[in-house]
Design a protein around this motif. Structure first.
Motif, mmCIF file in Angstrom:
data_model
loop_
_atom_site.group_PDB
_atom_site.id
_atom_site.type_symbol
_atom_site.label_atom_id
_atom_site.label_comp_id
_atom_site.label_asym_id
_atom_site.label_seq_id
_atom_site.Cartn_x
_atom_site.Cartn_y
_atom_site.Cartn_z
ATOM 1 N N PRO A 1 -27.194 43.035 14.480
ATOM 2 C CA PRO A 1 -26.311 41.883 14.683
ATOM 3 C C PRO A 1 -27.126 40.587 15.463
ATOM 4 O O PRO A 1 -26.907 39.530 14.772
ATOM 5 C CB PRO A 1 -25.398 42.343 15.755
ATOM 6 N N PHE A 2 -27.946 40.895 16.024
ATOM 7 C CA PHE A 2 -28.727 39.739 16.705
ATOM 8 C C PHE A 2 -29.734 38.948 15.387
ATOM 9 O O PHE A 2 -29.663 37.866 15.157
ATOM 10 C CB PHE A 2 -29.776 40.119 17.589
ATOM 11 N N THR B 1 -28.875 39.295 12.151
ATOM 12 C CA THR B 1 -27.724 38.657 11.120
ATOM 13 C C THR B 1 -27.480 37.270 11.883
ATOM 14 O O THR B 1 -27.254 36.316 11.093
ATOM 15 C CB THR B 1 -26.647 39.402 11.010
ATOM 16 N N GLU B 2 -27.204 37.094 13.233
ATOM 17 C CA GLU B 2 -26.483 35.951 13.536
ATOM 18 C C GLU B 2 -27.702 34.803 13.440
ATOM 19 O O GLU B 2 -27.423 33.744 13.225
ATOM 20 C CB GLU B 2 -26.264 35.832 15.280
ATOM 21 N N ARG C 1 -27.908 33.612 9.893
ATOM 22 C CA ARG C 1 -26.753 32.528 9.892
ATOM 23 C C ARG C 1 -26.904 31.324 10.342
ATOM 24 O O ARG C 1 -26.503 30.241 9.886
ATOM 25 C CB ARG C 1 -25.555 33.047 10.542
ATOM 26 N N GLU C 2 -27.778 31.175 11.457
ATOM 27 C CA GLU C 2 -28.265 29.952 12.372
ATOM 28 C C GLU C 2 -29.381 29.279 11.492
ATOM 29 O O GLU C 2 -29.616 28.415 11.927
ATOM 30 C CB GLU C 2 -28.340 30.076 13.699
#
Length: 323
Positions: free
Chosen positions: A224-225, A227-228, A231-232
């Motif tokens: 998840p890190f 992926t985030e 996204r950024e």
């Protein structure tokens, strides 16, 4: 008529998620536990499941519950009672149905977690109305399921759908199942974290920004890190997710050759990357598809039920088993 509630328990590589599910597929109450380490005895995992069920029962009228469904991350035999092998857990020919039935006062149904997730998408999600569906779950590893004409296809021995253990790279990386080159070693959450961490530990400058965001600790890295960060706008995170997507598409082209589905549904935690994952997957799928340009192509979409699919499907399979 009183509600026919069912409890679904989804046992993954890192967490045990449970929920009380009504007949519309809505989750009324939730419970969560960490998955016991695979070196622990099977009874510890069973204790965790029973604790989650007991917690959920405290939130409802127990007389409205009709069944408990278990979605297990492993090979579930055709009797839907025995977990033959679970790569991420300690189960080896574990009589899970009987063990839980002795401790839970409701009818218990056991199935593979990917079968459960696929059934949820077929009944309440992205696969509604499609006759031939392949569901891919990208999490710690890769799970999968095949639905044909409203029926989960479990195979002669109950172990169909273990797509993550198809060999796609001869003599490739060693897999926890014992073989080399399995698909999940290249297109899963574990693969994403392993590749990123390997670059960090090698001192690659292209992951310097990601490492700084972790406070210099590669051990804190999670899917998840990444992926985030993607996204950024982090370019390396985006590239790493695209690599996973490319391998995903290669494997799906193989599955299309075998099963000719009308639809692929991609779920699991890694699917949170959405089009950053699926766009390269579609590109690779088209390039690798046998007979490309001369045959209909399956659609590739993201699952809509997210991480809830496994527990919803487990509950629905259990409720269906009760008629």
């Amino acid at each position: 008529m009183s509600p026919r509630l069912a409890i679904g328990i989804d046992i993954g590589g890192t967490k045990v998620a449970g929920g009380v599910v009504d007949e519309s597929g809505a989750i009324l109450h939730r419970a969560r536990r960490d998955t016991p380490h695979r070196s622990t005895s099977p009874s510890v995992v069973e204790d965790t499941i029973v604790e989650a069920v007991d917690e959920l029962l405290r939130h409802v009228d127990p007389d409205e519950v009709v069944a408990v469904g278990i979605g297990a991350a492993g090979f579930v035999a055709a009797d839907r009672a025995t977990v033959v092998f679970a790569p991420h857990l300690s189960w080896r020919n574990e009589p899970l149905h009987d063990a839980l039935s002795a401790r839970i006062r409701y009818p218990v149904t056991v199935d593979n977690d990917a079968n459960a997730a696929a059934w949820a998408e077929a009944t309440h999600g992205a696969a509604q109305g499609e006759s031939h569906v392949v569901v891919i779950t990208l999490g710690t590893g890769i799970g999968g399921a095949l639905i044909v004409d409203g029926q989960v296809q479990r195979g002669r021995h109950g172990i169909a759908g273990e797509f993550g253990h198809m060999q796609i790279v001869p003599n490739g990386m060693r897999c926890e199942c014992g073989n080399r080159g399995c698909w999940e070693q290249y297109a899963s959450g574990n693969a994403l974290v392993r590749e990123t961490k390997g670059m960090m530990e090698a001192g690659s400058p292209v992951v310097a920004d990601l490492l700084a965001r972790l406070g210099g600790d590669p051990g804190a890295l999670t899917g998840p890190f990444i992926t985030e960060a993607a996204r950024e706008g982090d370019p390396t995170a985006r590239e790493l997710i695209a690599d996973i997507g490319t391998w995903l598409g290669v494997g799906m082209a193989n599955l299309a050759a075998a099963f000719d589905p009308g639809l692929f549904v991609v779920g699991g935690g890694v699917s949170a990357a959405d089009e950053m994952l699926l766009a390269p997957a579609r590109n690779a799928f088209r390039k690798q598809l046998p007979g490309r340009g001369y045959r209909p192509e399956a659609r590739i979409v993201r699952a809509v039920l997210g991480s809830d699919a496994g527990l919803i499907g487990a509950a629905e399979l259990a409720r269906a088993g009760r008629g």
